[in-house]
Every structure is written in structure tokens, then in C-alpha cells.
Motif scaffolding. Sequence first.
Motif, PDB file in Angstrom:
ATOM      1  N   ARG A  56      28.275 -20.449 -28.448  1.00 57.31           N
ATOM      2  CA  ARG A  56      28.460 -21.778 -29.041  1.00 57.31           C
ATOM      3  C   ARG A  56      27.266 -22.212 -29.885  1.00 57.31           C
ATOM      4  O   ARG A  56      27.429 -22.832 -30.926  1.00 57.31           O
ATOM      5  CB  ARG A  56      28.705 -22.820 -27.929  1.00 57.31           C
ATOM      6  N   ALA A  61      28.500 -25.005 -32.489  1.00 53.00           N
ATOM      7  CA  ALA A  61      29.277 -25.841 -31.574  1.00 53.00           C
ATOM      8  C   ALA A  61      28.381 -26.569 -30.572  1.00 53.00           C
ATOM      9  O   ALA A  61      28.872 -27.212 -29.656  1.00 53.00           O
ATOM     10  CB  ALA A  61      30.324 -24.997 -30.853  1.00 53.00           C
ATOM     11  N   PHE A  83      37.103 -22.999 -32.915  1.00 55.32           N
ATOM     12  CA  PHE A  83      36.068 -22.092 -32.419  1.00 55.32           C
ATOM     13  C   PHE A  83      36.752 -20.917 -31.737  1.00 55.32           C
ATOM     14  O   PHE A  83      37.337 -21.079 -30.668  1.00 55.32           O
ATOM     15  CB  PHE A  83      35.134 -22.841 -31.458  1.00 55.32           C
TER      16      PHE A  83
END
Lengths: 378, 294
Positions: A56, A61, A83
Motif C-alpha cells: 500500500r 494508498a 488498488f
Amino acid sequence: MVKLAEWRGKEIFRRYGIALPRGRVVRSPEEALSLTESGDIPLPCVVKAQVLAGGRGKGGAVRFASSPAEAAEAARGILGMEFHGETVKELLLEEKLPIARELYLSLTLDRSARLPLLIASAHGGVEIESVAESDLLRLPIHPFAGLSSYEKRRVLRTLGLSGSTAKSVDGMLDRLWRAFQHEDAELIEVNPLAVVGEGVVALDAKVIIEDDATFRHPEYADIRDDRTPLEEVAREKGIAFVQLDGDIGVIANGAGLTMATLDVLQQFGGRPGVFLDLGGTDDPAKVTEAFLLMARAKPSAVFLNIFGGVTRCDTVARGLAAAIAQVPPAERFPLVARIRGNNEEEGIAILREAGITSLHELQESAQAAVAASKGARP
Amino acid sequence: MSVLVDGDTRVLVQGITGHQGTVHTVQMLKFGSKVVAGATPGKGGSVVEGVPVFDSVEEAVARTGANATCIFVPAPFAKDALLEAVDAGIRLAVIVTEHIPFHDMLVMFHYARMKGARIIGPNCPGIAAPGQAKVGIIPNVVFRPGRVGVISRSGTLTYEIVSGIKEIGLGQSTCIGLGGDPVVGTSFVDALPLFEEDPETDALVVVGEIGGSAEEEAAEYIRTHLSKPVVAYIAGHSAPPGKRMGHAGAIIARGRGTAQSKVSALEAAGAQVARFPYEIPSLVRDALAARHAK
């Protein structure tokens, strides 16, 4: 395999008394703004997408914010993001802590040794696969004895800890072990485990719960896994249904036979798209449901490969014949069938009555299924 | 001779009063197994297909001399059933039940090992020696007495392969389905030595699948200890990483447990590896011919 999002994993950690950063789940930029303005989440803070895929940080993210406006902005940027095939719908907003060191701890299963395995490393915050084997401690734990004090001392030495930090990790190890056993976890991973001041805090939580234990953990039964909508319907009906990239549907019984069937189809140039494992059943209605579910996946052709054991051939044939009658002619697709084993003759006779010929050999029937998927009539 | 079961095996069925328990009791009897007792708490005194049912395993063993058990009880109660059997002196337990949590299985496995008992399974088709005994659910029709030993992680795929061996006129000494769960009572490396020592077995078929490292460990054992020819097959060449393929165990996780790594290990150990199930029978025939020519 119920993979939990970070915040759900942390909910479990909280119940077991494992130290965490102060945090809240948010679903809108407005919530991020008000929680940081009110001081519920101290600044600076971290805004993290709640998705199941890893990486991430590098994927944009996870973002940092030092003011309420920045927190709202970060939330706006991450929410709705795609994602690795998941749409971000939830964020975890957490205080950003002054980290002195990043460590690694996990508990999983060593299948060969048939023992739980604790893995510890002083090199946290990176993918554990990238850490040299010499920097990892792999500690099998006997389920009868549990985690002993001398084993915990080994972990603390590996992590290079002493004093009050060591003491807080010692307590955390007990809590993680209890959570692993009592929650029926397949995996509990804390990466990184952050040294903050004199103590330690679990900055991330990766928890996977075992499907088979949901009879004693109904709270996990409804948690969305990384299933497609059709996979979800199948799960509710107790059918193993997996969507792949191709176009041929495969209905088989048993994981090994299903996989072997996919292998043979691929060998002959076919692309399996959906597979459905009937498992062991003697209920024709379940077969009918399975077939109708398959029809919803709109395959180019379907290959039915059954070896009757617990699941008898006549049961499958009956369920199949009933299902075919329910599919409107415009939505029908070519079907190649091969049924062998218990009550083979009865099954073949029922199929014949429904206008389906059962082929005998795996090779010829797989070839026929591939040809049918490319437009040939079976 | 055969492996683990023979004409003296006296089978107890735990969960005999359930549907599957009853169905497979009939099939075991037809196979020729001596099914001597059933056990279901609260159903003692009843009779299923001519087999007396007892309330406890202890009583069943005392009254009938049962020395092996076939467990069909539902997953939430399977651990208790196994512990009861082991404590009653049973030393061979076939667990057919699927979906047993591995945390339970860890306790079951180590408890059985501590007491000197062997578990086959869970989530497995069991064991059968044609002409001797069957403990489990493998369809009777696929068998024919012979000299090929079969060890498999799969269920129905085993039936397919065993049936193929029968179709070319060969037969089996003993066939064991290990089960595909992450924790199994008997793995390839546990089963291989039994076949190596069995004078009735001339060649072995090893059927594996993706996931875990059991086949790689089997390959190491074959390389270092096994004198008999081995034909192997691995299911799951086309399985994508990360997708669970039905069995809890059948998943390629973090690049480990691929079909290719297993095939390479087995080939390096001297096994003949079939690319597809239908290639197995002729490879077995060739292996037997080569062994007899020696």
C-alpha cells in the motif's frame, strides 16, 4: 480463508490487549476532517486504505497529513481509488508515532512439522520474503506446551531487545499466541512492530481466519473475502466455485480431479474460465443449483467430469437433466459430459434420455470440450 | 501382506448412524471388510446393517475387539471422536470428515502420535487393500488385487487413476488417500516406507497436488531410501497463484508449492512423472516390466 482488513485485525488485537496507535475507521473526507479537528485523532496522522492487497505504501494508498485539511485531502485522494482490483471504500486514520525501530513478528502453520510457527526478525517494515534467512528466527511451538518463557527469551534476543521494551514484547507474544489459537487464525502478522519510546506498538495487522472454524466463530462468516459476486453466491450454497480468466466452464467433483481437468483442458488449447467443485453430495438438487450457477457465468462450453464415489453418477445425471430443462434455449451452451464410477450405467442412461452422450476417456472428452468452446458442435 | 490393513482388521465406524456412515458401512462390508461395531453417543443398543452400535468407543472395543476406526462424525465433534478412539486403544484412525479446523487437527495429530496411533486424513478417502480390507470410502469398483501401491493427496482423482490401472489389467496392493488438508495425519514421507517394506508392492504411484511441500519431501525420501520404481503425477499445473483450488491445502502461496517445483524434485529423485492422469497406467506397466527384467 477469511482475510481481514487491517482495521478488523486491529479490532482483534485490541480485544487481546495488544498495543495499537490511536485510530478510527472513516468512510468520507468529512469524517477525516472532523476527527482530526476535534483531536480524536492527534496530528500528524496517517491515512491508510483498507484493502487486502499488500504494497500500500509504494502504491500511494498510505498518506501522511499534518493538518485537518491535509487529512481530508488525503482521504479524498485515496477513497474510490482502484488498488489491485479492489475499490477503496474505507480508510484507517491513525496517529503518527515517533518510531525508533521496526521489528517483525508472525504466527502461522508449519505444515510439514504440523506445528504452529513463530517467525521473528529485527528487520521489520519490509516484505519478510526479502529478509535474509540468517536474520529470521523460526520457532516451532508445540500446541500442548504453548509458548514457553525460554522460547520468548530467544525471540527477545533475536529482536535485540532488553529492559522495559523487552518486557512489553514478552507480554505481546503471549497475547498474539492466545489470539492465534482462540481466533482460529491461519496467520497473524505484525509488520512492522514499532518500538516507540520504552514500549512497542503494532503498526499493521494482517490476520487470516480459517474458514473451517467459522462454526465456532460466526462473527467471521459474513466478512467479505476477495470473492467475485458469483463466488459469493456459490459460497452461500456450499459449492466451491472459482472464476479464472478463460471461457470454458468445468464442473467436477473433488479438488484433485478438478485441477487435473483444468490441466488437461489447457493442454489442448482450452482456457478454463470457471470451475465448480461439487464436492461430495448425494442431492440432485445441489447439482441442479450448481449447473444453473454455472449458466450465470455464461461459459462458451461446459465440461462435466465426474468420478462417482460419495457423489453417485445417477445423482449427478438427475440433477443435470433437471437443470438443463430450466435453462431457456437461447441461453444454452454446448455441454460435454464424462461420468464414471459408482452407478455409472444408471447415470449414463439418464443423460442419454436428456440428449447428452457421456464420453469415456478423459483425453477425448477434454478435446471435445475445447472444440465445442471454439464453436464446434459436441 | 498389505499396508496398515489386512484380513485381521476389525473396523469400528464412528458416526455409523449418520447417512454417510451407514452408506459406507454397507460398501465396506461388500468390499469384505470386517466391520464389527459402530459408535454413536446415545444410540447404543441399535443395529445398523447388522452391525451393533455402542454408546462409547471403549465399550465397542471391549465387546468386539475393533482395532481400526473410520470417523464420519461432523467437523465440530471430530476431535472428540478421535481422542476417544485413541484413548480406547485404537491405533489406526481414518478420518473421512472434511472441514476440520487445523488447530483441532494439530491437537489430534500430536495426541495420536504421543499414544502411538496413526491417523489417515482428515478429509480423505481412506485406505483399501483389495482382497483384504477397506477403511474409508473409495468406490469398490475401481479395485483389483495386484502389486501396485498408490499414495494420493486427492480423492476422486485417486479413483480415476486407480481405475485406469485396473483397466489395463493391473491391480493394487494397497491404496491410501492421505487427504488434502493443510495438516494430515499421514503424509507421503510417512506412507512411503510402509510400501518400501511391503513385499506385495512392486511399484508405487504417487499422486500429489499444488500447495505445501509434501511432494518435495517425498522426492527427497524417494531419492535416498526407495528401491521400488515410482510413477508420480501432480495436479494443478494450470492453477493461478493465490486462488484456493477447492482443498484448503491446494493453493500456490507466495510462489511456493507450484506444480513445477514438485515435478522437478520428483524427476530429480528418479520418479517417472506423468504430465496427465491418463499417462499413468502405461508408465506403471513399463516400470513393472523394467523391474522384472532386472
